[in-house]
Design an enzyme around this catalytic site. Sequence first.
Site, PDB file in Angstrom:
ATOM      1  CG  ASP A  35      49.536  20.933  26.538  1.00 38.31           C
ATOM      2  OD1 ASP A  35      50.299  20.756  27.170  1.00 38.31           O
ATOM      3  OD2 ASP A  35      48.753  22.174  26.925  1.00 38.31           O
TER       4      ASP A  35
ATOM      5  CE1 TYR B 189      41.031   4.653  25.821  1.00 40.04           C
ATOM      6  CE2 TYR B 189      40.870   2.327  24.689  1.00 40.04           C
ATOM      7  CZ  TYR B 189      41.266   3.674  24.758  1.00 40.04           C
ATOM      8  OH  TYR B 189      42.158   3.756  23.580  1.00 40.04           O
TER       9      TYR B 189
ATOM     10  CE  LYS C 141      46.298  20.417  30.182  1.00 42.41           C
ATOM     11  NZ  LYS C 141      46.432  21.194  29.552  1.00 42.41           N
TER      12      LYS C 141
ATOM     13  CG  ASP D  32      43.998   5.043  21.508  1.00 45.87           C
ATOM     14  OD1 ASP D  32      44.347   4.445  20.512  1.00 45.87           O
ATOM     15  OD2 ASP D  32      42.848   6.171  21.123  1.00 45.87           O
TER      16      ASP D  32
ATOM     17  CG  ASP E  16      46.681   6.519  15.631  1.00 44.71           C
ATOM     18  OD1 ASP E  16      47.159   6.175  16.087  1.00 44.71           O
ATOM     19  OD2 ASP E  16      45.132   6.899  15.305  1.00 44.71           O
TER      20      ASP E  16
HETATM   21  C1  IPM Z   1      44.880   1.126  19.338  1.00 37.98           C
HETATM   22  C2  IPM Z   1      42.956   1.369  18.877  1.00 37.98           C
HETATM   23  C3  IPM Z   1      42.140   0.216  19.729  1.00 37.98           C
HETATM   24  C4  IPM Z   1      42.397   1.434  21.590  1.00 37.98           C
HETATM   25  C5  IPM Z   1      40.872  -0.050  19.635  1.00 37.98           C
HETATM   26  C6  IPM Z   1      40.127  -0.404  18.769  1.00 37.98           C
HETATM   27  C7  IPM Z   1      40.042  -0.094  20.487  1.00 37.98           C
HETATM   28  O1  IPM Z   1      42.889   2.366  18.642  1.00 37.98           O
HETATM   29  O2  IPM Z   1      44.746  -0.316  19.564  1.00 37.98           O
HETATM   30  O3  IPM Z   1      45.256   2.013  19.626  1.00 37.98           O
HETATM   31  O4  IPM Z   1      41.967   2.384  21.218  1.00 37.98           O
HETATM   32  O5  IPM Z   1      42.768   1.138  22.242  1.00 37.98           O
HETATM   33 MN    MN Z   2      44.644   3.540  18.401  1.00 37.08          MN
END
Ligand code: IPM
Ligand code: MN
Length: 361
Positions: free
Chosen positions: A223, A141, A191, A247, A251
């Site tokens: 993985d 990032y 990794k 990140d 999710d």
């Molecule tokens: C998160 C989001 C952010 C990230 C985006 C919106 C920049 O996806 O907080 O997980 O990738 O950190």
């Molecule tokens: Mn995210």
Amino acid sequence: MNLNILVLPGDGIGLEVTREAVRVLRVVAEKWNHQLTLREGLLGGIAIHKTGGPFPAETEKMSIEADAVLMGAVGLPEFDNVSPEKRPERGLLGIRKTMGVYANLRPVRSYKALLDSSPLKNHLVDGVDMVIVRELTGGLYYGSPRGITGEGTSSSAVNTMAYSWVEIERVARMAFELARKRRKKLASVDKSNVLEVSQLWRRVVTAVAPDYADVELEHILVDNCAMQLVLNPKRFDVVVMENTFGDILSDEGAVLAGSIGMLPSASIGVKKASGAWTGLYEPVHGSAPDIAGQNKANPFGAIGSVAAMLEYSFGLTEEAAAVNRAIETVLNTGRVTADLRPAGTPATTEQAGEAVCQAIG
Ligand code: IPM
Ligand code: MN
């Protein structure tokens, strides 16, 4: 206690869920007699529209002055084809860096009432209780060089994943400390079979491990971790990893909780003289433009982030527990938003928020 908080609703459903989170905050302040000082600022797409940039100087100043920051979400589809440095997301990266919040704690747990909201089999998700610790101010990032050079079919692009020993050590220690207060298990994700950054990551985590001999440490490749998260999620207690892996895997973790709308997060790093953390609190979900402005978004991730704020930045554990209990109470009544696929008519964002307020009050 004086709670001096900066609120940054941001874009899309950020506005709606933050409104409910602030409502809950007011109820808590009222009930426990805290003085609430709220300021509101611009971050993300709305900030680009009003000031020309995603992280205005005014917001930066207010974020430094506040005890804690409550954020909604950033991102607008109109910026989809714009270069990263001009996007709303860059504002979020900016505030994370400015506040020095290098550890992003993302608790993932299952709720009995939501077992059927997850597409996974009940016996897999029932009892899941983990915290993903995502490194938040380094890696791909922020690394340089970065950028696209050349034109058309002769163009190429680069991003850089870079970590120093110190950056890895501080987040590793944070994860070990957290594991110590929980089931004393830490999984470190990397990794290292391919990436040098991951080899250093593993070296650092291994080097600090003897200071936490009471914590059982395992190293797991990213993985395999992605697979284990859906195959046997209950094996995880605290899981620590670099920024991009975190990140992605958080999710995936959201599927265990029933919906990404459920996940709160706390980003911390710097301790104040009082011993409390300066923190940035935000739900894990994004701005969800497809459902924005429809009063449909799930506010529980945002409200859970308020609970995290009360706990980490203000040390108000009783108040934090009351908010978390209220969320659970509402889940049990089935008064939940559409993403959780309730049996009856889904609640609106406002109704779900109101129900939490009532459960506290
Ligand atoms: C998160 C989001 C952010 C990230 C985006 C919106 C920049 O996806 O907080 O997980 O990738 O950190
Ligand atoms: Mn995210």
